[in-house]
Write a protein that holds these residues in place. Structure first.
Motif, PDB file in Angstrom:
ATOM      1  N   CYS A 116      40.227  34.046  29.895  1.00 47.61           N
ATOM      2  CA  CYS A 116      40.257  35.561  30.389  1.00 47.61           C
ATOM      3  C   CYS A 116      39.219  36.367  29.639  1.00 47.61           C
ATOM      4  O   CYS A 116      38.856  36.119  28.347  1.00 47.61           O
ATOM      5  CB  CYS A 116      41.664  35.961  30.105  1.00 47.61           C
TER       6      CYS A 116
ATOM      7  N   HIS B 139      41.293  39.627  39.407  1.00 45.22           N
ATOM      8  CA  HIS B 139      40.173  38.449  39.944  1.00 45.22           C
ATOM      9  C   HIS B 139      38.932  39.125  40.372  1.00 45.22           C
ATOM     10  O   HIS B 139      37.786  38.811  39.950  1.00 45.22           O
ATOM     11  CB  HIS B 139      40.827  37.571  40.970  1.00 45.22           C
ATOM     12  N   GLY B 142      36.388  40.286  37.981  1.00 46.79           N
ATOM     13  CA  GLY B 142      35.890  39.135  37.156  1.00 46.79           C
ATOM     14  C   GLY B 142      36.442  38.750  35.729  1.00 46.79           C
ATOM     15  O   GLY B 142      35.985  38.106  35.056  1.00 46.79           O
ATOM     16  N   SER B 145      39.751  33.693  36.587  1.00 40.80           N
ATOM     17  CA  SER B 145      39.437  33.046  37.620  1.00 40.80           C
ATOM     18  C   SER B 145      40.991  32.965  38.422  1.00 40.80           C
ATOM     19  O   SER B 145      41.806  32.916  37.928  1.00 40.80           O
ATOM     20  CB  SER B 145      38.907  31.506  37.691  1.00 40.80           C
ATOM     21  N   LYS B 146      40.863  32.879  39.947  1.00 41.38           N
ATOM     22  CA  LYS B 146      41.965  32.662  40.645  1.00 41.38           C
ATOM     23  C   LYS B 146      43.180  31.588  40.085  1.00 41.38           C
ATOM     24  O   LYS B 146      44.253  31.442  39.989  1.00 41.38           O
ATOM     25  CB  LYS B 146      42.121  32.851  41.938  1.00 41.38           C
ATOM     26  N   GLU B 147      42.359  30.459  40.027  1.00 50.49           N
ATOM     27  CA  GLU B 147      43.149  29.178  39.332  1.00 50.49           C
ATOM     28  C   GLU B 147      43.812  29.529  38.069  1.00 50.49           C
ATOM     29  O   GLU B 147      45.010  29.086  37.833  1.00 50.49           O
ATOM     30  CB  GLU B 147      42.017  27.872  39.177  1.00 50.49           C
ATOM     31  N   ASP B 148      43.171  30.243  37.140  1.00 49.60           N
ATOM     32  CA  ASP B 148      43.459  30.435  35.901  1.00 49.60           C
ATOM     33  C   ASP B 148      44.740  31.352  35.890  1.00 49.60           C
ATOM     34  O   ASP B 148      45.584  31.593  35.084  1.00 49.60           O
ATOM     35  CB  ASP B 148      42.730  30.903  34.864  1.00 49.60           C
TER      36      ASP B 148
END
Lengths: 219, 219
Positions: A116, B139, B142, B145-148
């Motif tokens: 992040c 997201h 920035g 990530s959407k996965e994280d």
């Protein structure tokens, strides 16, 4: 694991200079600065996964408490459900090698790291705290009771705790501290507006589970 | 359970007049108007808990689909985790007797009812949808990530799905429809601002699981 008392640890910063070398750093020796709940937990996990660990804090008293906490935790095999995803933060000054080394280190601790940017609340707090505040506001508008809100989110959304249970668990003083900081940064955002009921409880030293009362009463 | 085709059911409203009588209404006979996913599910649960049920919709085709869905559900013993808490809504026109009778009826269905005023999104949607929108904005900025973000919320907060998985599961068209409605009511609230990525996906007919693609791709 070694427990060390120091006022200041100068040598720690030198480890990051190695990130300029050709290959990724494999972290084997871990120095944890601060033996509170989080520091002691990190030290314990690092030691349990084969790293040599030095835990540093300012007084012997603090370290004795850290040691006691770790011993109790080992006995209880505590489920640390809020510590399964280390956040690896990439600032403009973080090299790719340092970043990747810390991702690898997190994996070596048996965790699933996520990355992040250096933003307030990172991921989990940035989403959980405003969600809890919205639950407080829903209750403050008189739309539903806190018990029904908690029940709806647990049975209706499959959450392990309702928002009021979570607020009391995290600590209302902590939540207010986070919210006050965000409100200072972005005063016009309704998401970061102070809550009368939260402010009242904190003013009355009702911080949640740790003080025996927050949104709920505890034995 | 009976499957009935009707354009309009006039007799249903008469049941509420009984709330003026001295004792609470015990609901034994249930007429469900609308045989879609929700109506068929309610009809099934009501029938399974000993109520006589009439399921009404406009065409035989719809009812055949409802019947098929119920039969499949009975075979699969489907886990309907989003339907465990009926919300009993109390409007200014709802009598206490009607309200209590519906609470009792919900319990007779084997559910744990909660009550809420007649406000947009009630409890679960009012909290889940803005939380998902905040995840989208995190997201879109920035920051992660959407996965994280999904991983962090599942492992870090114990949620059964991450926000992007939940968005795709609910349907992006549905989420946009809800958000557009709230935005129209309260256009200045940053919580209800439209999301460029959500609007783009919906414009491309990428609604999530049901169309094979949303924030993620599905087989």
């Amino acid at each position: 694991m070694a427990f060390v008392t120091r006022q200041f640890v100068r040598s720690v910063s030198s480890s990051s200079t190695a990130s300029a070398s050709a290959k990724k750093i494999i972290i084997k020796h871990v120095t944890v600065i601060g033996g509170g709940l989080m520091g002691a937990g990190i030290a314990q996990v690092a030691a349990a996964t084969g790293h040599t660990v030095v835990l540093v804090d300012q007084t012997e008293d603090i370290l004795a408490k850290s040691r006691k906490g770790i011993e109790e935790s080992l006995r209880k095999v505590a489920k640390k459900k809020f510590a399964e995803t280390p956040k690896v933060i990439k600032t403009p000054m973080t090299s790719q090698k340092t970043f990747e080394s810390l991702i690898d280190f997190s994996k070596a601790l048996g965790k699933h790291p996520v990355s992040c940017k250096d933003t307030p609340g990172f991921i989990v707090n940035r989403l959980l705290v405003p969600y809890c505040m919205e639950a407080i506001r829903l209750h403050e508008r008189g739309d539903a009771s806190k018990e029904d809100i908690d029940t709806a989110m647990k049975l209706g959304a499959g959450y392990p705790m309702g928002p009021f249970e979570l607020l009391d668990y995290v600590g209302l003083d902590t939540v207010k501290f986070i919210m006050d900081g965000w409100h200072e940064m972005d005063a016009k955002n309704p998401l970061f507006q102070p809550s009368p009921s939260l402010n009242k409880l904190v003013a009355e030293n009702k911080f949640g589970r740790k003080t025996g009362e927050g949104y709920y009463k505890y034995q």
